[in-house]
Enzyme design. Structure first.
Site, PDB file in Angstrom:
ATOM      1  CE1 TYR A 191     -26.027 -32.090 -46.680  1.00 24.83           C
ATOM      2  CE2 TYR A 191     -27.375 -31.373 -44.835  1.00 24.83           C
ATOM      3  CZ  TYR A 191     -26.464 -31.092 -45.838  1.00 24.83           C
ATOM      4  OH  TYR A 191     -26.002 -29.807 -45.997  1.00 24.83           O
ATOM      5  CG  ASP A 250     -26.037 -35.299 -38.048  1.00 21.61           C
ATOM      6  OD1 ASP A 250     -26.679 -34.473 -37.376  1.00 21.61           O
ATOM      7  OD2 ASP A 250     -25.660 -35.085 -39.211  1.00 21.61           O
ATOM      8  CE  LYS A 276     -30.877 -28.195 -39.237  1.00 22.31           C
ATOM      9  NZ  LYS A 276     -31.169 -27.526 -40.478  1.00 22.31           N
TER      10      LYS A 276
END
Ligand code: PMP
Length: 455
Positions: free
Chosen positions: A152, A242, A270
């Protein structure tokens, strides 16, 4: 039935949350502002969070193991972050100008992340992914992007395929076939297929969750990361890690520092925002050449990759990010969060084994994954590895189990999903509370016949 009584207890003791949810249904589709908050019969409404604890509008206290989908590494409202943000807010949250904090934030990222020779700030992980793909395409003059099954990368159209089975169907309605025409989804681990795909010479970039899908729900072997590096280099293809979740979490320098594999571009978000919106695309200097202004109108108009974004590197996120990364740089938060997660995983695994349930708990760094289902290996001892090799099973846990765990844990004072995060401030007492709640929750799932016992 135990789960039924958990449901009744939940409804009885969360009346204010129910009332708020009824109002929410008239504002937001399905009442929520993030899919992960959709919860049957209705979600909790939280009014305060501090450290590892949070309190809902009905007066309940919970120990939290979600940590803002991994964005909080120092716990909620960490004093250093609160102080930095409070000071900054009075000096404005935007200057419509450059400022010193963006330098300090960028320098900390350069210091910690091996691939970060150059840095560009954006507001969210998804935006950073968009820019990473654009840079890879601009740098190579090619169009295709390779991604991996189950991985994802946010909600940018070009990568909304191959996320959940069936992997050849888009993750969302509203995505055009043209948007997906240049995306190739490959299975993880097939080096020969990757090489064959890249040898055609039209792949701009290969993007990968460096931990494996969903922060190591399906772990990725170091040898495959090394193969990715070797094969992408051979075909002049840009390798993109990622590290939205794993950056600063797997180690202060992310997965890349831990495994010793340096990508061309890394996407970060994040933890780097310290609990505020903030993300970055970082990488090799030559790739970021494309974003430079030159004394050449043709270049600026036709060759450059622009970088707009109203809230890029805003001073408020920078203040929170700096306060967080300065502590991360000491290595101490990683040590504590990892230690807490290991104790948690071992404890959960033992409860599952002691009750004779099929499954186990596994994970890396400061994460945990609970798997309850058919196993294809001996799970009697905790070893941190998934109980099955079957990737479809690992990512496709039945909703009766995921919902059953979440609801039962909530009524026992723990806010968690079947997988989650620890932070640097989770204590032994927090772990104990999780384990006691999990013990009761698993009894409820057994009584309801939702999980199977080993034969
Ligand atoms: N990549 C990964 C691996 C993620 O987990 C996420 C979000 N959970 C994203 C990208 C997208 O980040 P954001 O939600 O900040 O857009």
């Amino acid at each position: 039935m135990l789960t039924k009584s958990a449901l009744e207890r939940y409804v009885d003791t969360h009346r204010k949350s129910k009332e708020l949810y009824e109002q929410a249904l008239n504002i937001f589709p399905s009442g929520v502002t993030h899919d992960l908050r959709y919860f049957e019969p209705f979600p909790i409404y939280v009014s305060r969070a501090q450290g590892t604890r949070k309190w809902d509008v009905d007066g309940h206290e919970y120990v939290d193991f979600i940590m803002a989908s991994g964005a909080f590494f120092l716990g909620y409202a960490h004093p250093s972050v609160v102080e930095a943000v409070t000071t900054q807010v009075a000096n404005s949250t935007h200057y419509s100008a450059c400022h010193e904090l963006e330098l300090e934030w960028g320098q900390l990222i350069q210091q910690l992340i091996p691939s970060a020779k150059r840095v560009k700030f954006v507001a969210s992980g998804t935006e950073a992914i968009m820019m990473a793909l654009r840079l890879a395409r601009a740098a190579t003059g090619r169009q295709k992007i390779v991604k991996f099954e189950g991985h994802y990368h946010g909600w940018f159209d070009h990568l909304l395929i191959g996320v959940i089975p069936p992997y050849d169907k888009p993750y969302s309605q509203g995505v055009l076939p043209e948007d997906l025409a240049n995306t190739i989804t490959l299975p993880v681990g097939d080096e020969a297929l990757l090489e064959e795909t890249l040898s055609r010479g039209d792949v701009a970039g290969v993007i990968v969750e460096a931990t494996g899908a969903s922060y190591s729900a399906i772990p990725m072997k170091k040898s495959f990361l090394e193969a990715l590096r070797r094969i992408t280099t051979k075909y002049d293809t840009v390798l993109i890690f990622d590290e939205v979740i794993s950056g600063f979490r797997w180690s202060p320098g992310g997965v890349q520092a831990l495994r010793g594999v340096t990508p061309d571009i890394t996407v970060l978000a994040k933890i780097m925002g310290g609990g505020l919106p903030g993300a970055a695309v970082v990488g090799r200097e030559e790739i970021f050449e494309r974003m430079k202004f030159k004394d050449d109108p043709h270049w600026n108009r036709y060759e450059r990759v622009p970088h707009p974004g109203t809230f890029n590197a805003n001073p408020l996120s920078a203040a929170a990010g700096i306060a967080t990364l300065k502590l991360v740089a000491t290595g101490e938060p990683n040590r504590k969060a990892d230690e807490a997660a290991l104790k948690l995983r071992q404890g959960i695994h033992k409860i599952i084994q002691d009750k004779g349930v099929e499954g186990g708990c596994y994970g890396e760094a400061s994460t945990f994954h609970i798997y309850l289902g058919p196993c294809d290996r001996d799970t009697s001892q905790y070893d941190g590895l998934p109980p099955t090799q079957d990737p479809t099973r690992l990512k496709g846990i039945p909703s009766s189990i995921t919902k059953g765990i979440a609801l039962n844990m909530l009524v026992n004072g723990v806010h968690t999903m079947y997988r989650g995060f620890t932070s640097a401030v989770h204590t032994d007492e927090d772990i104990q509370k999780f384990l006691e709640a999990f013990d009761k929750s698993l009894d409820a799932l057994i009584a309801d016949g939702v999980v199977s016992l080993r034969k």
